[in-house]
Design a protein around this motif. Structure first.
Motif, mmCIF file in Angstrom:
data_model
loop_
_atom_site.group_PDB
_atom_site.id
_atom_site.type_symbol
_atom_site.label_atom_id
_atom_site.label_comp_id
_atom_site.label_asym_id
_atom_site.label_seq_id
_atom_site.Cartn_x
_atom_site.Cartn_y
_atom_site.Cartn_z
ATOM 1 N N HIS A 268 59.398 22.406 73.773
ATOM 2 C CA HIS A 268 60.432 21.768 74.606
ATOM 3 C C HIS A 268 61.528 22.763 74.951
ATOM 4 C CE1 HIS A 268 63.709 20.981 71.582
ATOM 5 N NE2 HIS A 268 62.721 20.935 70.714
ATOM 6 N N ASP B 269 66.189 25.703 67.705
ATOM 7 C CA ASP B 269 65.628 24.464 68.255
ATOM 8 C C ASP B 269 65.985 24.328 69.744
ATOM 9 O OD1 ASP B 269 64.570 21.952 68.599
ATOM 10 O OD2 ASP B 269 66.048 20.921 67.358
ATOM 11 N N ASN B 270 65.224 24.790 70.692
ATOM 12 C CA ASN B 270 63.924 25.362 70.516
ATOM 13 C C ASN B 270 63.824 26.665 71.323
ATOM 14 O OD1 ASN B 270 61.245 25.640 69.794
ATOM 15 N ND2 ASN B 270 60.532 24.432 71.523
ATOM 16 N N GLU C 59 62.742 16.325 74.855
ATOM 17 C CA GLU C 59 62.191 16.102 73.506
ATOM 18 C C GLU C 59 63.239 15.438 72.626
ATOM 19 O OE1 GLU C 59 61.504 17.030 69.216
ATOM 20 O OE2 GLU C 59 63.184 17.570 70.478
ATOM 21 N N GLU C 60 64.473 15.917 72.777
ATOM 22 C CA GLU C 60 65.549 15.416 71.914
ATOM 23 C C GLU C 60 65.905 13.958 72.233
ATOM 24 O OE1 GLU C 60 66.250 17.242 69.498
ATOM 25 O OE2 GLU C 60 66.287 19.371 70.037
ATOM 26 N N ASP D 26 57.823 24.407 67.923
ATOM 27 C CA ASP D 26 59.170 23.844 67.926
ATOM 28 C C ASP D 26 59.933 24.341 66.713
ATOM 29 O OD1 ASP D 26 61.435 22.356 68.285
ATOM 30 O OD2 ASP D 26 60.425 20.413 68.305
HETATM 31 ZN ZN LIG Z 1 62.950 20.783 68.610
#
Ligand SMILES: [Zn+2]
Length: 551
Positions: free
Chosen positions: A318, A340-341, A373-374, A401
């Motif tokens: 992501h 991240d990320n 993604e978050e 990730d």
């Molecule tokens: Zn992540």
């Protein structure tokens, strides 16, 4: 005495990895992470100026690596991006919710006794009047395990009260992998299944151990703004009411109905369980929902295969992070998302460069940088629901990730636990570098369902998320654990997740040799690795078996 000689030869090859594997430049990895997590990228929030910068950087790098665009088609030409329309849902004004116990109404406080999510089925107002409550145990319908908690009960107009995790979580052994969580144990499954069953709503009873987190996490992540992919028929995935309730609240309601919560929970751990109506208990609610649509982008780059271009091997990660938010103690408001990320993106860009320089593979290789993604794996969910390249012919997805930017480890892991031949191949490949697989020490937390490979896995595509090891060559497990604790407490999802000059990136550069070899071997083979026969994803994969015959 030929064997010992052969063994020595193999060991020597093993320490060096495969002969034709490229090496990955730690300096370049560091530079990508530094750029993508700089303040100029504003924490890479979807639908912000940070998104534009991030998407532009990824496209520029993929172009330079010699890849072709693999996104949406426009006027017969592919774009570098796939547009991802997202629904944004927020409760407007106060939530009126109450439970009637033996005819006496008792108000329920949003966030305290109950956590109601903004409706994601398209309704802009939710009004529920005296809906009956039915306890459906773990709410599991698993034909391959001969398990059906519903037994034909009619849930129309009713609220399903359901337990979190699998029926065998507490007993530790049974049809659902014992303590390890199958997808049937995950809250997303509970909400989806109740919508399929036609319930007007779901109440998940929160218990800390089987949920693996406390009530504050439930409260924080369910009473704020919700996002979802834009769905053709959202009511098929979401009932009007999706909520969690505190355990003590549930116990009191059961008591009012003349039922014992613990006794019924024990029954729910057996296949003979039948749904039970909470007599004399009903639920009412009234609140408005603000529903909007925003658009974000997945970035898709591709190298077409020379022999079987319709077969696709995917590397993914992501690109989004949390954007700009509440300040930390230092007043920093940018959630840079270096680990991240930024790390997963750096890994993908350098893999793309290596593939771009090497001879073409037989099958196509796709690099997929997903958004949101978050916000709940939404970019990957959108791709899986609207695949640019057919899922039936997608060989595997290797997701990355939050990799460790430090030194080399003796081991690696994957998010959660699962049984599939793709993992077996990864284990065998890593062994050539003398890197061992360490299974998830806490499979009951359901990490398998919390990363971007999962929307593909759910639809049967063999998919895993690679994780860096914790047993470091320098300092061993003690050093690895220290790094991990430092990250999770001081930097994870905080403005302090920033690039550091001291990071060596040596672990990542070695691990990328392994991931490159795993993907390249698959892309040059005719193999279709599958799930283990007892996996909950095997059935979905086998349904598309005919698509894999011929080319
Ligand atoms: Zn992540």
């Amino acid at each position: 005495m030929k064997q010992p000689v052969l063994l020595i030869a193999l060991l020597a090859a093993g320490t060096a990895g495969a002969a034709d594997t490229p090496s990955f430049d730690a300096q370049r990895l560091s530079q990508h992470v530094k750029t993508l997590s700089s303040d100029a990228f504003e924490g890479r929030g979807p639908n912000t100026a940070g998104e534009e910068k991030t998407v532009a950087y990824l496209i520029e790098q993929f172009k330079a690596a010699g890849l072709q665009p693999g996104g949406d088609s426009k006027n017969g030409k592919r774009l570098w991006t796939q547009a991802v329309p997202l629904g944004r849902f927020e409760i407007k004004g106060p939530v009126q919710a109450s439970v009637s116990l033996g005819g006496k109404a008792k108000p329920l406080q949003q966030g305290n006794e109950i956590a109601i999510r903004a409706a994601m089925n398209g309704q802009t107002a939710v009004a529920i009047k005296d809906a009956p409550l039915v306890f459906v145990g773990y709410g599991v319908k698993a034909p391959e395990r001969n398990w059906d908690d519903f037994k034909g009960v009619d849930l129309k107009g009713k609220i399903a009260v359901v337990l979190i995790n699998d029926p065998d979580f507490e007993t530790g052994q049974g049809a659902f992998g014992g303590k390890a969580m199958t997808y049937y144990g995950r809250w997303t499954y509970k909400f989806e299944e109740m919508a399929r069953q036609g319930a007007i709503g779901t109440m998940i009873v929160h218990e800390t151990a089987p949920a693996s987190y406390g009530w504050p996490t439930v409260k924080n992540s369910n009473t704020n703004v919700m996002f979802d992919i834009v769905r053709q028929e959202p009511q098929k995935s979401h009932a009007p009411l999706e909520s969690w309730i505190q355990r003590d609240t549930a116990v009191a309601w059961f008591k009012q109905a003349g039922l014992n919560f613990d006794t019924l929970k024990k029954q729910a751990q057996t296949p003979g369980f039948k749904p039970v109506t909470l007599k004399g208990v009903s639920f009412s609610a009234d609140y408005a929902v603000n529903a909007q649509t925003i658009t974000s982008q997945n970035v898709v780059a591709r190298l077409e295969g020379s022999k079987n271009p319709k077969h696709t091997v995917i590397y993914s990660g992501h690109w989004d992070h949390l954007g700009v938010g509440a300040p930390d103690a230092k007043g920093d408001t940018i959630y840079n998302g270096a680990v991240d990320n930024g790390t997963g993106l750096a890994a993908m860009l350098e893999l793309a460069r290596a593939y771009g320089k090497a001879p073409k593979t037989h099958r196509s290789v796709v690099f997929l940088a997903v958004t949101a993604e978050e916000k709940g794996l939404l970019g990957s969910e959108y791709y899986a629901a609207n695949p640019v390249f057919p899922l039936g012919k997608t060989v595997a997805m290797i997701n990355m990730d939050a990799l460790s930017p430090g030194g080399k480890a003796r081991n690696f892991n994957i998010s959660g636990s699962a049984k599939l031949e793709l993992l077996d191949r990864l284990v065998a490949t890593a062994a050539k570098w003398n890197v061992a697989y360490s299974p998830d020490p806490k499979p009951e937390a359901g990490h398998f369902f919390r990363s971007d490979h999962f929307p593909m896995a759910k639809r049967g595509v063999p998919a895993i998320s690679f994780g860096s090891g914790d047993d470091l060559l320098v300092g061993g497990k003690a050093a690895g654990d220290k790094e991990e604790v430092d990250y999770t407490t001081a930097r994870y999802h905080q403005p302090a997740d920033e690039w550091q000059a001291g990071w060596s990136f040596e672990g990542m550069s070695r691990d990328l040799e392994i991931l490159y070899t795993l993907g390249r071997d698959l892309a040059n083979s005719n193999d279709w690795p599958n799930w283990s026969v007892d996996s909950e994803f095997r059935g979905a994969r086998d349904q598309s078996a005919s698509e894999r015959k011929g080319d």
